[in-house]
Design an enzyme around this catalytic site. Structure first.
Site, PDB file in Angstrom:
ATOM      1  N   GLY A   1       0.829  -1.195   0.000  1.00 47.23           N
ATOM      2  CA  GLY A   1       0.000   0.000   0.000  1.00 47.23           C
ATOM      3  C   GLY A   1       0.862   1.244   0.000  1.00 47.23           C
TER       4      GLY A   1
ATOM      5  N   GLN B   1       2.775   2.846   2.365  1.00 54.31           N
ATOM      6  CA  GLN B   1       4.135   2.665   2.856  1.00 54.31           C
ATOM      7  C   GLN B   1       4.835   1.492   2.180  1.00 54.31           C
ATOM      8  OE1 GLN B   1       6.108   4.429   4.934  1.00 54.31           O
ATOM      9  NE2 GLN B   1       4.569   6.023   5.208  1.00 54.31           N
TER      10      GLN B   1
ATOM     11  N   ARG C   1      -1.192 -11.399  -0.192  1.00 52.52           N
ATOM     12  CA  ARG C   1      -2.156 -12.494  -0.125  1.00 52.52           C
ATOM     13  C   ARG C   1      -2.537 -12.915  -1.546  1.00 52.52           C
ATOM     14  NH1 ARG C   1      -4.948  -7.825   0.236  1.00 52.52           N
ATOM     15  NH2 ARG C   1      -6.900  -7.676  -0.949  1.00 52.52           N
TER      16      ARG C   1
ATOM     17  N   SER D   1      -4.249 -10.614  -4.546  1.00 50.13           N
ATOM     18  CA  SER D   1      -4.100  -9.200  -4.221  1.00 50.13           C
ATOM     19  C   SER D   1      -4.072  -8.356  -5.497  1.00 50.13           C
ATOM     20  CB  SER D   1      -2.815  -8.965  -3.425  1.00 50.13           C
ATOM     21  OG  SER D   1      -2.548  -7.586  -3.303  1.00 50.13           O
TER      22      SER D   1
ATOM     23  N   ASP E   1      -2.823  -1.972  10.634  1.00 54.04           N
ATOM     24  CA  ASP E   1      -2.646  -2.395  12.027  1.00 54.04           C
ATOM     25  C   ASP E   1      -3.596  -3.515  12.424  1.00 54.04           C
ATOM     26  OD1 ASP E   1      -0.615  -0.559  12.609  1.00 54.04           O
ATOM     27  OD2 ASP E   1      -2.033   1.002  13.171  1.00 54.04           O
ATOM     28  N   GLU E   2      -4.880  -3.379  12.055  1.00 58.33           N
ATOM     29  CA  GLU E   2      -5.875  -4.352  12.501  1.00 58.33           C
ATOM     30  C   GLU E   2      -5.704  -5.721  11.855  1.00 58.33           C
ATOM     31  OE1 GLU E   2      -8.027  -1.916   9.225  1.00 58.33           O
ATOM     32  OE2 GLU E   2      -6.440  -1.648  10.741  1.00 58.33           O
TER      33      GLU E   2
ATOM     34  N   HIS F   1       5.077   1.174  12.505  1.00 59.01           N
ATOM     35  CA  HIS F   1       4.253   1.755  13.570  1.00 59.01           C
ATOM     36  C   HIS F   1       4.220   0.735  14.698  1.00 59.01           C
ATOM     37  CE1 HIS F   1       1.294   3.962  15.717  1.00 59.01           C
ATOM     38  NE2 HIS F   1       0.230   3.270  15.341  1.00 59.01           N
TER      39      HIS F   1
ATOM     40  N   GLU G   1     -13.227  30.387   3.661  1.00 56.26           N
ATOM     41  CA  GLU G   1     -12.574  30.982   4.820  1.00 56.26           C
ATOM     42  C   GLU G   1     -12.089  29.943   5.836  1.00 56.26           C
ATOM     43  OE1 GLU G   1     -11.718  33.949   4.682  1.00 56.26           O
ATOM     44  OE2 GLU G   1     -12.946  34.479   2.951  1.00 56.26           O
TER      45      GLU G   1
ATOM     46  N   GLU H   1      -8.529  28.011   2.612  1.00 60.05           N
ATOM     47  CA  GLU H   1      -7.331  28.791   2.932  1.00 60.05           C
ATOM     48  C   GLU H   1      -6.458  28.133   4.003  1.00 60.05           C
ATOM     49  OE1 GLU H   1      -7.889  32.947   3.512  1.00 60.05           O
ATOM     50  OE2 GLU H   1      -9.315  33.133   1.861  1.00 60.05           O
TER      51      GLU H   1
END
Length: 330
Positions: A27, A29, A49, A52, A84-85, A109, A228, A232
């Site tokens: 993905g 990273q 996998r 994929s 992570d999951e 991570h 606004e 910006e």
């Protein structure tokens, strides 16, 4: 507290060049790590996998693609870059059975190691190399001859040279070009989650929505409120990113700067800071991690409901219309 920062002269590139590396996932990273390591002269394979959708992309980029168990079996350094999951089940089913004494298990991570969802055996190194930027920036900076700063951590040093391996890996992905910061799994995990929740994602999105809603409820056109409070924002953040808050203040009008000092503390005040301390406490004691993993086990019910709610918010519908005017983003 001062941090230790390393650069290219502190790294031994031969360490990572002599490793067989498996990057698990392709993905944001995953593609950056795999391609940067490949271009640094490393022996890289991508573990995916069966079926994929990323497999063809990786092959077209010149990478060797294997199923995850085969990649883990072949490699002596395995970088976990699936979400992570998903990491605990991928680890248990496809990585753990193929770990050999002296192998290195790496992460970008610290979530699963820090909160105990993955517990590697004592005879493997556990390290982290966490580039401080999204994958497309990590890749782009590398191809342009620069690099994104990395955090490196060692949770478990089974071979006695885990720090050297982490430094060498960071060299391979380009982090040594700009600086490698020494940290711990605890520091990276807790600070990263806090930054995302209280400032970068949670805090920023709610601040933008609240400003937009305040103007619209007062009778101002949503299109003007969008400009606004939303449009910006990027200009202001870019000024801060380039040269700091002082440069942003130098670049805006005196009227805007005076309003900053008057109004900012009213919006972000002691009540806000108390909420931030509560957010940090829930990260530190594992409450957030448990809640997140429980939602994952419940088919992401809360995540998906929240995503649908923000997608249906008036600010997003207004933004879609306004952004169609921006020829430079289409």
């Amino acid at each position: 507290m001062a941090v230790t920062i390393y650069y290219e002269e502190d790294c031994n590139p031969e360490i990572i060049k002599n490793k067989k590396i498996a990057v698990i996932g392709y993905g944001s990273q995953g593609h950056a790590h795999a391609l940067n390591l490949k271009d640094s002269g490393c022996d890289v394979r991508v573990g995916l996998r069966p079926g994929s959708k990323s497999a063809d992309l990786a092959r077209e980029a010149g990478l060797k693609v294997m199923d995850i168990p085969a990649a883990a079996e072949e490699a002596d350094l395995i970088m976990m870059l699936v979400p992570d999951e998903l990491q605990p089940s991928v680890y248990e089913d496809s990585i753990a059975p193929h770990l050999k004494p002296g192998d290195t298990l790496a992460f970008a991570h610290g979530f699963n190691i820090h909160y105990g969802y993955i517990t590697p055996p004592d005879d493997v190194n556990v390290i982290m190399c966490a580039p401080k930027g999204p994958g497309h920036i990590v890749r782009r900076q590398y191809t342009e001859g620069s690099g994104v700063p990395d955090l490196i951590c060692v949770q478990q040093d089974a071979t006695g040279d885990a720090w050297d391996i982490a430094l060498s890996y960071a060299w391979g992905v380009g982090g040594a070009r700009s600086g490698i910061i020494k940290a711990t799994f605890k520091e990276e995990t807790e600070e990263d989650l806090f930054g995302e929740q209280a400032v970068l994602c949670g805090g920023l999105v709610e601040l933008v929505k609240a400003g937009f809603e305040t103007l619209v409820e007062a009778g101002y056109p949503p299109e003007l409120a969008y400009f606004e409070c939303y449009h910006e924002m990027k200009m202001i953040v870019d000024l801060m990113y380039e040269s700091g808050i002082h440069f942003m203040n130098y670049s805006i009008s005196n009227t805007a700067e005076y309003g900053e000092y008057y109004a900012g503390p009213k919006v972000i005040n002691e009540q806000s800071r108390e909420a931030m301390r509560e957010i940090l406490a829930r990260i530190q004691d594992g409450s957030f991690a448990r809640e997140f993993m429980e939602d994952c086990d419940n088919d992401h019910a809360r995540l998906l409901a929240s995503r649908e709610a923000i997608n249906d918010h008036e600010i997003e519908k207004t933004g879609e219309k306004i952004r169609s005017m921006f020829t430079w983003t289409n």
